[in-house]
Design a protein around this motif. Structure first.
Motif, mmCIF file in Angstrom:
data_model
loop_
_atom_site.group_PDB
_atom_site.id
_atom_site.type_symbol
_atom_site.label_atom_id
_atom_site.label_comp_id
_atom_site.label_asym_id
_atom_site.label_seq_id
_atom_site.Cartn_x
_atom_site.Cartn_y
_atom_site.Cartn_z
ATOM 1 N N MET A 121 0.806 -1.244 -0.097
ATOM 2 C CA MET A 121 -0.041 0.025 -0.050
ATOM 3 C C MET A 121 0.802 1.227 -0.056
ATOM 4 O O MET A 121 1.699 1.374 0.796
ATOM 5 C CB MET A 121 -0.922 0.147 1.154
ATOM 6 N N LEU A 122 0.405 2.322 -0.941
ATOM 7 C CA LEU A 122 1.355 3.358 -1.131
ATOM 8 C C LEU A 122 0.420 4.728 -1.626
ATOM 9 O O LEU A 122 -0.467 4.263 -2.331
ATOM 10 C CB LEU A 122 2.568 3.179 -1.926
ATOM 11 N N CYS A 123 1.052 5.753 -1.170
ATOM 12 C CA CYS A 123 0.417 6.886 -1.850
ATOM 13 C C CYS A 123 1.359 7.121 -3.192
ATOM 14 O O CYS A 123 2.638 7.323 -3.140
ATOM 15 C CB CYS A 123 0.508 8.185 -0.947
ATOM 16 N N PRO A 124 0.829 7.428 -4.201
ATOM 17 C CA PRO A 124 1.778 7.600 -5.529
ATOM 18 C C PRO A 124 2.646 8.792 -5.767
ATOM 19 O O PRO A 124 3.487 8.993 -6.299
ATOM 20 C CB PRO A 124 0.847 7.495 -6.709
ATOM 21 N N VAL A 125 2.417 9.935 -4.556
ATOM 22 C CA VAL A 125 3.051 11.062 -4.461
ATOM 23 C C VAL A 125 4.096 11.030 -3.222
ATOM 24 O O VAL A 125 4.783 11.760 -2.818
ATOM 25 C CB VAL A 125 2.668 12.480 -4.847
ATOM 26 N N PHE A 126 3.494 9.748 -2.565
ATOM 27 C CA PHE A 126 4.330 9.676 -1.049
ATOM 28 C C PHE A 126 4.206 11.103 -0.220
ATOM 29 O O PHE A 126 5.196 11.727 0.438
ATOM 30 C CB PHE A 126 5.965 9.602 -1.141
ATOM 31 N N ALA A 127 3.066 11.273 -0.216
ATOM 32 C CA ALA A 127 2.672 12.759 0.427
ATOM 33 C C ALA A 127 3.189 12.906 1.787
ATOM 34 O O ALA A 127 3.579 13.889 2.323
ATOM 35 C CB ALA A 127 1.065 13.059 0.217
ATOM 36 N N ASN A 128 2.794 11.701 2.522
ATOM 37 C CA ASN A 128 2.971 12.050 4.127
ATOM 38 C C ASN A 128 4.551 11.982 4.483
ATOM 39 O O ASN A 128 4.952 12.141 5.392
ATOM 40 C CB ASN A 128 2.389 11.002 4.891
ATOM 41 N N GLU A 129 5.458 11.292 3.452
ATOM 42 C CA GLU A 129 6.706 11.087 3.447
ATOM 43 C C GLU A 129 7.307 12.254 3.157
ATOM 44 O O GLU A 129 8.567 12.663 3.256
ATOM 45 C CB GLU A 129 7.098 9.923 2.371
ATOM 46 N N GLY A 130 6.750 13.455 2.651
ATOM 47 C CA GLY A 130 7.171 14.510 2.342
ATOM 48 C C GLY A 130 7.292 14.815 0.966
ATOM 49 O O GLY A 130 8.133 15.791 0.641
ATOM 50 N N MET A 131 6.634 14.225 0.121
ATOM 51 C CA MET A 131 6.729 14.321 -1.176
ATOM 52 C C MET A 131 8.172 14.543 -1.910
ATOM 53 O O MET A 131 8.589 15.628 -2.501
ATOM 54 C CB MET A 131 5.562 15.553 -1.527
ATOM 55 N N PRO A 132 8.796 13.333 -1.646
ATOM 56 C CA PRO A 132 10.279 13.422 -1.795
ATOM 57 C C PRO A 132 11.073 13.668 -3.332
ATOM 58 O O PRO A 132 11.951 13.191 -3.252
ATOM 59 C CB PRO A 132 10.853 12.147 -1.083
ATOM 60 N N GLY A 133 10.073 14.170 -4.246
ATOM 61 C CA GLY A 133 10.804 14.517 -5.236
ATOM 62 C C GLY A 133 10.820 13.179 -6.434
ATOM 63 O O GLY A 133 11.694 13.239 -7.410
ATOM 64 N N VAL A 134 10.263 12.092 -5.899
ATOM 65 C CA VAL A 134 10.051 11.034 -6.923
ATOM 66 C C VAL A 134 9.636 11.532 -8.127
ATOM 67 O O VAL A 134 8.819 12.532 -8.305
ATOM 68 C CB VAL A 134 9.309 9.923 -6.347
ATOM 69 N N GLY A 135 9.731 10.751 -9.200
ATOM 70 C CA GLY A 135 8.961 11.210 -10.674
ATOM 71 C C GLY A 135 8.686 9.924 -11.445
ATOM 72 O O GLY A 135 8.470 8.697 -10.905
ATOM 73 N N PRO A 136 7.792 10.035 -12.537
ATOM 74 C CA PRO A 136 7.378 9.219 -13.203
ATOM 75 C C PRO A 136 8.232 7.835 -13.637
ATOM 76 O O PRO A 136 9.566 8.195 -14.044
ATOM 77 C CB PRO A 136 6.999 9.660 -14.631
#
Length: 436
Positions: free
Chosen positions: A213-228
């Motif tokens: 289970m994950l958020c696709p922008v990792f929002a609670n992780e701080g939106m750490p700059g991952v990309g497509p």
């Protein structure tokens, strides 16, 4: 009320804080050291009991704006006509369901409506169990997916009584300050390797592997700059192990990314189950799970599930009105255009503690650090100073050192000028105080 419970002069809301403590108990969270007593909202604005106006740069619950008249009217009209549960036939849930799945690909065709994102994520976990016959589940070690007993075991806010259960593994989250594998380029493979290791542990412990289970922008992780493409190595690992990918779209969904309606389409992967919540009803309590027919059949055959209020006619009317407003007012395009403009303003900010500035549509993060270490205290000061100046923000991240801006979708360039201009003033003010 005792004298000690009454508001002190110049401290509006103190009496409310005391009443909350007496009636709701300890550790009931509020935003800000001096909580805001809000009494009215409209668009991107909130007003407190003293009549002061605040620019809301944080709340994704009023997705199409506080008290949007079309949503308000839809709720009132349907409440005056009929409100019951789905054991009776009504067209509202079908009309909404058809409109919603029309926004999704990947054979995600069937829907369960519930009241909260927590309930939706709880069902998603059970769907993974039903399909795989296993119970092992994986999430990141800096996430939040709700507060039912099952999904709270994935979260890091407070460890459960007795410790984390053995069927749960929490892998290191992507990180903007200290990327997995030592660099941004190495992070996708390093994340996948940790997921692979967790799957092996679950299998060795006899739990097997049900899903990630994950958020696709990792929002609670701080939106750490991952990309497509970031998740591609992980998807391969999960598929090879026979597990499901459970995608929590509560924060990035409904067009917030500005380029896609859903975060998973922006990141570039096909989930097996998608969950959604807060923005779906613009403040009305409605949420949903959408999945493929084969996954739904496995769930329905394994679990007897019914939700009294899930999919009731009033909730469906509210949710349908939100979809219509997003389309009629071009809010996805607005997120793209105003998001790019706002990010440009933010990247022009200057302060020695700014480690990184990130943005995706109408979702932004400013990470504060010094010498490679999170500057959580400074970030907290920024949030409080902004509130004092009438701009509401939040913070997020493992150390709560990342400034989080996530305004309602009608946010405008003028709103951005005010918000980021105020932020520039606050940063300069704090810098001057530190130098004094």
């Amino acid at each position: 009320m005792t004298a000690s419970e009454r508001a002190a002069p110049g401290a509006p809301g103190t009496d409310l804080v005391a009443r909350r403590a007496r009636l709701l108990g300890p550790n009931v969270p509020t935003f800000y050291e001096d909580p805001v007593h809000v009494v009215r909202g409209e668009g991107v604005w909130l007003w407190d009991a003293a009549g002061r106006r605040y620019l809301d740069c944080y709340n994704n619950v009023p997705h199409v704006g506080h008290c949007h008249p079309k949503v308000v009217e839809a709720i009132a009209r349907q409440a005056g006509l009929l409100n019951t549960h789905t054991r009776y036939l009504h067209e509202g849930i079908l009309e909404y369901g058809e409109r919603l799945v029309g926004k999704l690909g990947h054979d995600l065709q069937q829907i369960i409506m519930v009241c909260t994102g927590s309930e939706a994520n709880d069902i998603a976990l059970r769907m993974a169990q039903a399909v795989t016959g296993h119970t092992g589940v994986i999430a990141t070690d800096n996430t939040y997916h709700g507060n039912t007993a099952a999904v709270s075991h994935l979260s890091t806010r407070r460890p459960p009584i007795g410790g984390y259960p053995s069927h749960v593994r929490r892998v290191p989250a992507p990180d903007g300050l200290l990327p997995l594998g030592g660099s941004e380029q190495a992070q996708p493979v390093a994340f996948a390797a940790n997921v692979s290791r967790a799957i092996e542990e679950l299998q060795a412990a006899g739990h097997g592997f049900a899903g990630l289970m994950l958020c696709p922008v990792f929002a609670n992780e701080g939106m750490p700059g991952v990309g497509p493409g970031f998740l591609a190595p992980t998807v391969e690992v999960v598929r090879r192990a026979g597990g499901l990918i459970l995608c929590d779209e509560v924060q990035p969904g409904f067009g917030r990314t500005g380029s896609h309606f859903w975060g998973h389409d922006w990141l570039g992967f096909a989930p097996d189950v998608v969950t959604m919540g807060k923005p779906m009803g613009n403040g009305h309590p409605v949420a949903a799970v959408v999945t493929r027919p084969d996954v739904m059949a496995a769930f329905r055959n394994a679990f007897g599930y019914f939700n009294t209020f899930g999919g009731n006619p009033v909730s469906c009317a509210a949710a349908l009105a939100v979809l219509e407003v997003i389309e009629e007012e071009g809010l996805v395009q607005n997120a793209h255009d105003v998001g790019a403009y706002t990010l440009g303003l933010m990247r022009a900010l200057r302060h020695p503690l700014i480690h990184d500035v990130r943005g995706l549509g109408l979702f932004f993060a400013v990470e504060f650090a010094q010498g490679g270490r999170a500057a959580a205290g400074f970030c907290g000061q920024v949030v409080e100073r902004m509130r004092e100046r009438g701009v509401l923000l939040g913070r997020v991240g493992r150390q709560q050192h990342i400034l989080k801006l996530r305004p309602p979708m009608p946010f405008s360039r003028e709103n951005a000028d005010l918000a980021i201009g105020t932020l520039a003033e606050v940063l300069a003010e704090l810098d001057a105080e530190a130098a004094a």
